[in-house]
Design a protein around this motif. Structure first.
Motif, short mmCIF file in Angstrom:
data_model
loop_
_atom_site.label_atom_id
_atom_site.label_comp_id
_atom_site.label_asym_id
_atom_site.label_seq_id
_atom_site.Cartn_x
_atom_site.Cartn_y
_atom_site.Cartn_z
N ARG A 156 0.84 -1.20 0.00
CA ARG A 156 0.00 0.00 0.00
C ARG A 156 0.88 1.26 0.00
NH1 ARG A 156 -5.31 -1.17 0.82
NH2 ARG A 156 -5.78 -3.32 1.49
N LEU A 157 0.38 2.32 -0.64
CA LEU A 157 1.15 3.56 -0.70
C LEU A 157 1.45 4.07 0.69
CD1 LEU A 157 -0.54 5.64 -3.57
CD2 LEU A 157 1.66 4.47 -3.63
N THR A 158 2.68 4.50 0.92
CA THR A 158 3.10 4.95 2.25
C THR A 158 2.80 6.41 2.50
OG1 THR A 158 5.34 5.53 1.53
CG2 THR A 158 4.97 3.26 2.27
N SER A 159 2.45 7.16 1.46
CA SER A 159 2.16 8.58 1.67
C SER A 159 1.12 9.05 0.66
CB SER A 159 3.45 9.42 1.54
OG SER A 159 4.06 9.20 0.29
N ASP A 160 0.49 10.18 0.96
CA ASP A 160 -0.48 10.75 0.05
C ASP A 160 0.24 11.39 -1.14
OD1 ASP A 160 -2.91 11.48 -0.96
OD2 ASP A 160 -3.27 13.11 0.45
N ILE A 161 -0.49 11.56 -2.23
CA ILE A 161 0.05 12.24 -3.41
C ILE A 161 -0.86 13.43 -3.66
CG2 ILE A 161 0.58 12.01 -5.88
CD1 ILE A 161 0.69 8.89 -5.19
N GLN A 162 -0.35 14.63 -3.42
CA GLN A 162 -1.19 15.82 -3.41
C GLN A 162 -0.70 16.86 -4.40
OE1 GLN A 162 -0.66 16.86 0.76
NE2 GLN A 162 -2.73 16.13 1.22
N MET A 163 -1.63 17.38 -5.20
CA MET A 163 -1.35 18.53 -6.04
C MET A 163 -2.00 19.77 -5.42
SD MET A 163 -1.70 17.09 -9.96
CE MET A 163 -3.16 16.08 -9.70
N GLU A 164 -1.45 20.92 -5.72
CA GLU A 164 -1.99 22.17 -5.20
C GLU A 164 -3.34 22.46 -5.84
OE1 GLU A 164 -1.66 24.61 -2.33
OE2 GLU A 164 0.36 24.00 -2.97
N GLY A 165 -4.30 22.92 -5.03
CA GLY A 165 -5.54 23.46 -5.57
C GLY A 165 -6.69 22.49 -5.73
N VAL A 166 -6.50 21.20 -5.39
CA VAL A 166 -7.60 20.24 -5.52
C VAL A 166 -8.56 20.42 -4.34
CG1 VAL A 166 -8.26 17.81 -5.61
CG2 VAL A 166 -6.15 18.58 -6.71
#
Length: 485
Positions: free
Chosen positions: A399-409
């Motif tokens: 499972r992914l160990t961290s979130d994947i975040q873009m600015e502005g979502v």
């Protein structure tokens, strides 16, 4: 019954190409997202009420705001769809608009309906073309008709939601040097009784745009800039809007994201919204548009297809020789790259190497790596303006160990991608697409030149320092770390 046969046929073709496991995860994720969005229509209803409440402000702004020309290329549009599209534009609360309708239809159906509306509202400008010039030629004809300071792109069977042009005009007027803007969108069924699958987009993210045309609808750009880019090019028909958006955003001083659902993409069997396989040629044209765009920027890369139509893998080509490794233990001796391990739990400061071209930061010591792992990250970091490239990291449970975040979502129905199972691709496949991110994952490569003079830092202070130097942080999903069990 025909619909069932079509779905079964598509499923079998998908299994043949990508395997049953991939189809299983695809269906599973779609169902989970549909459940998460169960309250979407009630949420949208409140948003539309908010737009109605702002209608007085919109009318006031119409007297001093820019003229916005909505460009629509038409070709044998079903009469009901055409009427609904026209009314969605002419009934906008922001009134300083014109609807430029260029018609390449052989029959007179579109002409009859358009002229009916034009007699009642002079803001509808209609032109019957001498013949069908193709999607690019027809859209260029609409562009030639326009007189607005800005032009917006609208498909002939889609809809602008109430308040769309007001929100766009307000944002453009309030933001200095804004040359373009885009909004969030959703899908609507043919009889307009159900809105679904909202697309909550990030702020402008060129890296992500190369992976897919996430901007899509509703896109508005300064007319002068649209003309300077050369308008729409027929060699990219099917993805002419993608090619146009790439060129416009590259030249724009500033591109705005308006984080509101303001456009509805009509979803019927012959549309790509409902049946991606209906226009495979459009996705191939999109890949060509991205490749040619990168080539024009002197960026060496391959644009490869993925198991999701319209979403690409960008394989940037490294200037360095390939370093084949399968563990970090083999890496530390390689010239120009040092490995620094850190404790993720307490985020203690780490000693920063001062004599390396690149430094790889990682919290896990016993891992397996994807093929050409380092080559992928190096190819990202070698590009100008990118200071940090991070990998996709899975824990011992896959499972992914961290979130994947873009600015502005701004997604009221979504959660973190942390914990996403290997095989799943995430919301709009973001777990497996290149993108600029807000913060790195648990394994990332940094240009050594950006770390000079910083002998000890916490990991958080390190990436913030890189960001403050004006360097971008990029997620490369094709460099994968698997923590050993």
């Amino acid at each position: 019954m025909n619909q069932i046969f079509r779905l079964c046929g598509r499923g079998l073709r998908y299994v043949k190409q990508y395997g049953p496991a991939q189809l299983y995860y695809k269906i599973k994720e779609r169902r989970e997202r549909d459940r998460a969005e169960a309250g979407y229509e009630a949420w949208l209803s409140k948003e539309l009420q908010r737009a109605e409440a702002a209608s007085c402000k919109a009318k006031a702004l119409s007297g001093r705001g820019p003229l916005i020309s909505v460009l629509v290329p038409a070709y044998e549009t079903p009469p009901l769809f055409l009427r609904q599209m026209i009314e969605s534009v002419l009934n906008q609360s922001y009134e300083n608009l014109e609807l430029c309708l260029a018609d390449g239809s052989p029959s007179g159906t579109v002409e009859e309906i358009a002229e009916e509306y034009a007699r009642k509202d002079s803001r509808l400008l209609y032109q019957r073309l001498s013949g069908n010039l193709g999607i690019s030629g027809n859209t260029n004809a609409a562009l030639s008709m326009s007189r607005g300071e800005y032009v917006g792109l609208l498909d002939h069977d889609d809809l602008l939601l109430p308040g769309a042009l007001y929100e766009v005009a307000k944002a453009l007027m309030e933001t200095e040097e804004a040359d373009a803007a885009y909004t969030d969108e959703d899908k609507v069924n043919p009889d307009l009784t159900r809105h679904f699958q909202p697309h909550f987009k990030p702020d402008f993210n060129e890296e992500y745009l190369l992976s897919n045309n996430y901007i899509c609808h509703f896109f508005v750009v300064r007319r002068e800039l649209a003309l300077k880019t050369g308008g729409f090019r027929e060699e990219y028909d099917g993805a002419q809007d993608y090619d146009f958006i790439l060129r416009c955003t590259q030249k724009a001083k500033r591109v705005l994201h308006i984080p509101r659902i303001l456009y509805s993409w009509r979803c019927h069997e012959s549309s790509t919204a409902a049946n991606p396989e209906s226009k495979i040629y459009a996705y191939e044209a999109g890949k060509r548009a991205v490749f040619d765009y990168l080539k024009g920027q002197n960026i060496r890369a391959e644009v490869l297809g993925t198991s999701n139509y319209g979403f690409h893998r960008i394989r940037f080509l490294s200037e360095s020789s390939k370093i084949l490794i399968n563990s970090f233990g083999n890496l530390n001796g390689q010239t120009g790259v040092k490995v620094v391990y850190y404790d993720k739990a307490c985020n203690n400061s780490v000693t920063i190497p001062q004599d390396s071209d690149y430094v790889l930061f990682m919290y896990a010591r016993k891992v397996r790596l994807s093929k050409d792992f380092l080559g992928e990250l190096l190819a990202c970091c070698e590009r100008p303006g990118i200071g940090l490239a991070c990998a996709r990291v899975y824990d011992k449970r896959g499972r992914l160990t961290s979130d994947i975040q873009m600015e502005g979502v701004r997604d009221p129905f979504g959660g973190s991608m942390k914990g996403l199972k290997n095989g799943c691709s995430g919301y709009f496949h973001r777990a497996v697409l290149h993108q600029e991110v807000k913060r790195p994952t648990d394994c990332f490569l940094v240009k050594g030149s950006l770390l000079k003079g910083s002998e000890r830092l916490t990991v958080e202070a390190l990436w913030k320092q890189i960001w403050e130097q004006g360097q971008r942080m990029v997620y490369d999903p094709w460099a994968v770390v698997y923590e050993d069990r």
